[in-house]
Structures are given as structure tokens and as C-alpha cells.
Design an enzyme around this catalytic site. Structure first.
Site, short mmCIF file in Angstrom:
data_model
loop_
_atom_site.label_atom_id
_atom_site.label_comp_id
_atom_site.label_asym_id
_atom_site.label_seq_id
_atom_site.Cartn_x
_atom_site.Cartn_y
_atom_site.Cartn_z
N LEU A 156 0.81 -1.21 0.00
CA LEU A 156 0.00 0.00 0.00
C LEU A 156 0.85 1.27 0.00
O LEU A 156 0.42 2.30 -0.50
CB LEU A 156 -0.92 0.01 1.22
CG LEU A 156 -1.98 -1.10 1.29
CD1 LEU A 156 -2.77 -1.00 2.58
CD2 LEU A 156 -2.91 -1.02 0.09
N GLY A 157 2.04 1.20 0.58
CA GLY A 157 2.88 2.39 0.64
C GLY A 157 4.11 2.17 1.48
O GLY A 157 4.34 1.08 2.00
N GLY A 181 8.85 6.57 6.54
CA GLY A 181 10.08 6.54 7.31
C GLY A 181 10.12 5.42 8.32
O GLY A 181 11.19 4.93 8.66
N MET A 182 8.95 4.98 8.81
CA MET A 182 8.93 3.94 9.83
C MET A 182 8.97 2.55 9.21
O MET A 182 9.56 1.63 9.78
CB MET A 182 7.68 4.09 10.69
CG MET A 182 7.57 3.07 11.82
SD MET A 182 6.06 3.32 12.77
CE MET A 182 6.12 1.88 13.83
N GLY A 183 8.36 2.36 8.07
CA GLY A 183 8.34 1.04 7.46
C GLY A 183 7.44 1.00 6.24
O GLY A 183 7.00 2.03 5.73
N VAL A 201 3.87 -0.48 4.37
CA VAL A 201 2.50 -0.84 4.71
C VAL A 201 1.96 -1.77 3.63
O VAL A 201 2.08 -1.47 2.43
CB VAL A 201 1.60 0.40 4.85
CG1 VAL A 201 0.19 0.00 5.26
CG2 VAL A 201 2.20 1.36 5.87
N LYS A 254 1.69 -2.88 8.90
CA LYS A 254 2.91 -2.08 8.82
C LYS A 254 4.08 -2.89 9.34
O LYS A 254 4.06 -3.38 10.48
CB LYS A 254 2.77 -0.79 9.61
CG LYS A 254 4.03 0.07 9.60
CD LYS A 254 3.83 1.41 10.31
CE LYS A 254 2.90 2.29 9.51
NZ LYS A 254 2.78 3.65 10.10
N ASP A 289 2.02 13.78 14.82
CA ASP A 289 2.13 13.88 13.36
C ASP A 289 0.74 13.94 12.73
O ASP A 289 0.43 13.24 11.77
CB ASP A 289 2.92 12.70 12.80
CG ASP A 289 3.43 12.96 11.39
OD1 ASP A 289 3.51 14.15 11.01
OD2 ASP A 289 3.76 12.01 10.67
#
Length: 524
Positions: free
Chosen positions: A21-22, A25-27, A29, A43, A137
Site C-alpha cells: 500500500l505504501g 520513514g517507519m516502514g 504498509v 505495517k 504527526d
């Protein structure tokens, strides 16, 4: 939705991955499927972040808190494994567009939809803050639109990733156009920071632009802290609430409970989204149905995911920017399902795992390694100071050469060139000094720029040293050539005592510098 590639695992925990899906910066998805057939958004944390024990503790603590969030306006956390080799988190999948996509694609929301947006997000933040979390955020891309109301995603979990980056690099993390002034200044962040971000989101939804404009990250952060927001086009009671949310001092902002109460008086209960957005939601739902119909078969091989050095997307520019860099190991073949492996059932699912050939390498460690030794452009002053002296002294040398022309009837071509074609001395000297200054100044920004620019800077350092050696050798050769063809009564120029030692020292160190510089360029 994007098909899975060779770099993507096929199964995480009990969930089978269907599509990507995308990525942030964190990981990454993924769209996944539970054993019971439920569609989830899953995620998978980047390997470098996962290697931080402090991050794992915070991730586990905040996952527990996030699981307790069952109120309106949030997407429930269904499952998570913070102790896995690569931690992961599964939430319900919402086939609705992000607020950012909806406004950019279909224009600002009408007044009634704005009040529903405020009501839903205020309720969501009330639940997040009640669980002891601060989102940090809140931005248009973290708000999903559904027929029943807006949904806030990435609550609490974004805090874990941000704290790791803050601890590792000392940077401010967030989305520059939507973070609070206290975030921009690196001060303590509380629930009031989410209220400020909410105000920025409301202004975007009402006008289609951020309240602090565009531009570079530095410009945005400055305006966040020092300028009043641009709320032209956001009027009436809604505009007043938005302005209060965007107060510079946290104590001057309203509480989310006040916002929810004010919105409840004006928000309706029926359909709230414009027709084009409803059509976009229907299209996403159709894509999900098509994806389920074309669901790929269970793969017959394991995929090893090797994750390296992601860069946070949300500092954007500055405070962040884009993006993760991943490489992969070739997926090893596994026997067909009918051929059992020793100690493993043929029907046993392939287990996705993360492998790394080395310990996680943080950005600050890489930058420190690149900026030592030859990575300090100011060391080039060892060559640049003599070059400047030879450049300035060269004017006097040329004057002497005009007073004491060569006694040879046929001066060498080198002497003719040195005396008549010295135009290059000024641009070479200026360029070398400019390169030193630029590389030195940019060196301080390496912790905030994308990895590609760090590699470009490292290669530039190698080119700088090679150019420095070449420019110095050219100046010394020019000086010696002009001097040697002058008659003896002219005498030796005082700077010749600079040129000769520089030639000797340069001959000794140049090979090492050249080899080191070429290796740096190759490795970049």
C-alpha cells in the site's frame, strides 16, 4: 495498490500479504489477510529502527496503549508483535482516501463537512490523549475519510519512531507545515501540539493550502515559530476556532473536549462528504473487491528481506525528508508444498523473516565516518594557503619577467605559455576556495538530507581533493617555469622557497591522497 516485489515478504505473523500500500520513514504498509479472512493494513518496521532496543520497548508500550483505543475516529489495532525480528502492526483496513488526496483532487471541503471533520478528529484526539499518547504527526495524509466520519491513523505509533530518530540524531521530527512551534524548536511536546496540528489540518481542508505556505523546510519552520497563520478564506466561527488552535503558546490553545463540544453543535448526522469524494471511496472499495478476486496464490518460496538505512520521510525536508533505502537478498527456493522438509510440515506456512549481514548502522555513525580525515574540507587549507600565496605573488613574478625577459632567442613553449596565458589562475583559485567553503557548510547538513545527497557529498569530497592536488601542482609548475627562464640577475623570487618545499611534500603525499579520493568516489 502495488503488486509485491522480490523485496517484500509474503507472510508476516499469521497474516498473508497481498499487495503493497505504501512506504514511509517507519516502514512499509501492506494489504494483508488474516487466517479468518479479514482484510488488514499491516505495517512492517524498517530493520534499522528495529535494531534499537529502546525503540522496541517504546513500541511495545505504545502498542499496548493503542490497542485500548476503541473510540470513534480511530482505526483499531488488531494485532502486533513488537518482539519479532522485524516488529509489525496490523490495523483494520479503511478503503477511503486520505484528506490530502481528497482536497488536492476535488477541492476544499464545504462548511458542513468541515464541522464534521473537526468533530471526528477532536473525538479521535480525545481518545488518544486519554490513553496517555501524543500523536505528534497529525496531518492531512494521516486522516482517512470514510462515509461515517474522518479516521485518524498512525496514532501513538508515530511517537515511537520519532523518539528513535530524535535520540539518534538530535533532529526535530514531524511534518514541517503541520507541526507545532514547540516541535519545531525541539521543546517538550504535549497534547496541545496535536491541537496546533489539528488547526493546520482544518485550514488545509478549508482552503486547499497549508496555513504557513510552502517553500523549504527552514522557511516553513521559521514561519511556524514567528509568523501568524494565513487563514484567508477560513471565516466565521469555524475560522475563529481554527485560529485559536494555531496559537503559538500551548496554553492558549483550546482543549480537544472544547473543540468537540463546539463542533457537536453544528455538525450534522447525515451524509457529510461531497459527491466526488464519495465516488473516490466507492472506487477504493471496488479496487479492494478486485484485489480479493485476483488474490495471488500462496508463494512457494521464502523471501528474505534485508533492510538498510531508511531515512525518515516526515522531517521533510528538515527537518525531513524522503526516504528509505532497501536492498534484498535473493529469495532462496523452498521445496514444493508436496515435498516436506525435515522437521517441517508440508502445510506449514513460510515464515517471513528479516536478515541483516551486519548490525544496524545509524545515520549519525555513517556521517561521522564520512566526515573524518579527508572528510574535513578545511584540511585543504594546507594546499590552498600556498596556492593563494603563489597566485598573489604571481603578479609580481610576471612584472619581473617583463623587466628581465628570457635571454634565450627561442624561449621554451612552456615559458611562453606561462608568461602569456595565465588567465586560468584566478578561476582555478576561486573555484578551489568555493569548493572548500561549500563542502564545509554542507557537511553540517548531512544528518538532515536524503541518503543520495550524502553519497553525492562524499563523492564531491573525493573530487575536491583531486582538484586540489591538480590545482596546486598547476600553480607550482607555472611559478617554477616562469622563474627558471628568467636571467640570473633577476634573482629568485622569495615565494620560490614556498614552491620548492610544497613540491617535495606534495610528491610524497599526493599518491596517498589520490588513491584515497578515488576509493571514496568509487564507494559513494
Amino acid at each position: 495498490m502495488q503488486p509485491l516485489t522480490a523485496t517484500d515478504p509474503r507472510r508476516v505473523g499469521a497474516y498473508r500479504l497481498l499487495y503493497r500500500l505504501g512506504e514511509g520513514g517507519m516502514g512499509r504498509v501492506y494489504l494483508g489477510r488474516s487466517p479468518g479472512g479479514r482484510t488488514v493494513a499491516l505495517k512492517v518496521v524498517h530493520g534499522t529502527i528495529a535494531g534499537d532496543p529502546g525503540f522496541r520497548r517504546r513500541f511495545a508500550r505504545e502498542v499496548r496503549a493503542a490497542r485500548s483505543l476503541r473510540g470513534a475516529g480511530t482505526v483499531p489495532v488488531l494485532d502486533a508483535d513488537p518482539d519479532a525480528e522485524v516488529p509489525w502492526l496490523a490495523t483494520a483496513y479503511v478503503p477511503g482516501p486520505a484528506l490530502s488526496d481528497a482536497v488536492i483532487g476535488h477541492g476544499p471541503l464545504p462548511q458542513e463537512a468541515l464541522w464534521r471533520l473537526l468533530s471526528g478528529l477532536a473525538q479521535a484526539l480525545a481518545g488518544v490523549h486519554g490513553a496517555g499518547l501524543v500523536h505528534r504527526d497529525v496531518k492531512p495524509s494521516n486522516v482517512l475519510l470514510s462515509p461515517s466520519g474522518p479516521l485518524l491513523i498512525d496514532f501513538g505509533i508515530a511517537r515511537s519512531a520519532d523518539e528513535t530518530v530524535l535520540t539518534g540524531t538530535g533532529l526535530v521530527v514531524g511534518s514541517p507545515g503541520y507541526m507545532s512551534p514547540e516541535q519545531a524548536e525541539g521543546r517538550t511536546v504535549g497534547p496541545a501540539a496535536d491541537v496546533f496540528s489539528l488547526g493546520a489540518v482544518l485550514a488545509f481542508a478549508a482552503t486547499g493550502r497549508g496555513p504557513f505556505g510552502g517553500g523549504s523546510v527552514a522557511e516553513l519552520l521559521y514561519r511556524l515559530v514567528h509568523h501568524e497563520p494565513d487563514l484567508d478564506g477560513v471565516g466565521g466561527p469555524f475560522g475563529e476556532l481554527t485560529r485559536h488552535c494555531l496559537a503559538k503558546a500551548p496554553a492558549d490553545r483550546p482543549a480537544v473536549a472544547e473543540l468537540a463540544a463546539a463542533a457537536a453543535q453544528r455538525a450534522g448526522t447525515g451524509p457529510w462528504l461531497p459527491a466526488p469524494v464519495v465516488a473516490a471511496i466507492a472506487q477504493k472499495a471496488e479496487e479492494l473487491l478486485n484485489a480479493e478476486a485476483a488474490e495471488p496464490e500462496e508463494p512457494e518460496e521464502e523471501t528474505e528481506l534485508l533492510v538498510r538505512d531508511p531515512a525518515p520521510e516526515t522531517v521533510s525536508g528538515a527537518v525531513s525528508g524522503p526516504d528509505a533505502v532497501t536492498t534484498t537478498a535473493l529469495p532462496p527456493r523452498t521445496p514444493p508444498p508436496t515435498a516436506a522438509r525435515p522437521g517441517r510440515s508440508p502445510a506449514g506456512p513460510a515464515r517471513a523473516r528479516a536478515a541483516s549481514s551486519a548490525a544496524p548502522f545509524r545515520r549519525e555513525d555513517a556521517v561521522k565516518a564520512l566526515t573524518t580525515g579527508l572528510g574535513r574540507p578545511l584540511y585543504g587549507l594546507f594546499f590552498l594557503v600556498p596556492v593563494l600565496a603563489l597566485f598573489i605573488g604571481g603578479f609580481d613574478l610576471l612584472h619581473r619577467a617583463s623587466l628581465y625577459p628570457s635571454e634565450s632567442e627561442h624561449p621554451s613553449a612552456a615559458h611562453e605559455w606561462a608568461v602569456n596565458d595565465d588567465w586560468w589562475r584566478l578561476p582555478v583559485t576561486v573555484l578551489l576556495f568555493a569548493a572548500m567553503v561549500w563542502l564545509h557548510v554542507y557537511r553540517r547538513r548531512l544528518l538532515t538530507v536524503p541518503p543520495g545527497r550524502v553519497r553525492l557529498w562524499s563523492a564531491g569530497i573525493g573530487v575536491y581533493w583531486i582538484a586540489l592536488l591538480a590545482g596546486t601542482a598547476l600553480h607550482v609548475a607555472w611559478f617554477v617555469i616562469v622563474q627558471e627562464d628568467m636571467p640570473s640577475e633577476a634573482g629568485n623570487h622569495p615565494l620560490l622557497w614556498v614552491a620548492v618545499p610544497l613540491t617535495v611534500i606534495g610528491a610524497a603525499v599526493s599518491p596517498v591522497l589520490l588513491i584515497t579520493s578515488v576509493l571514496r568516489i568509487a564507494r559513494a
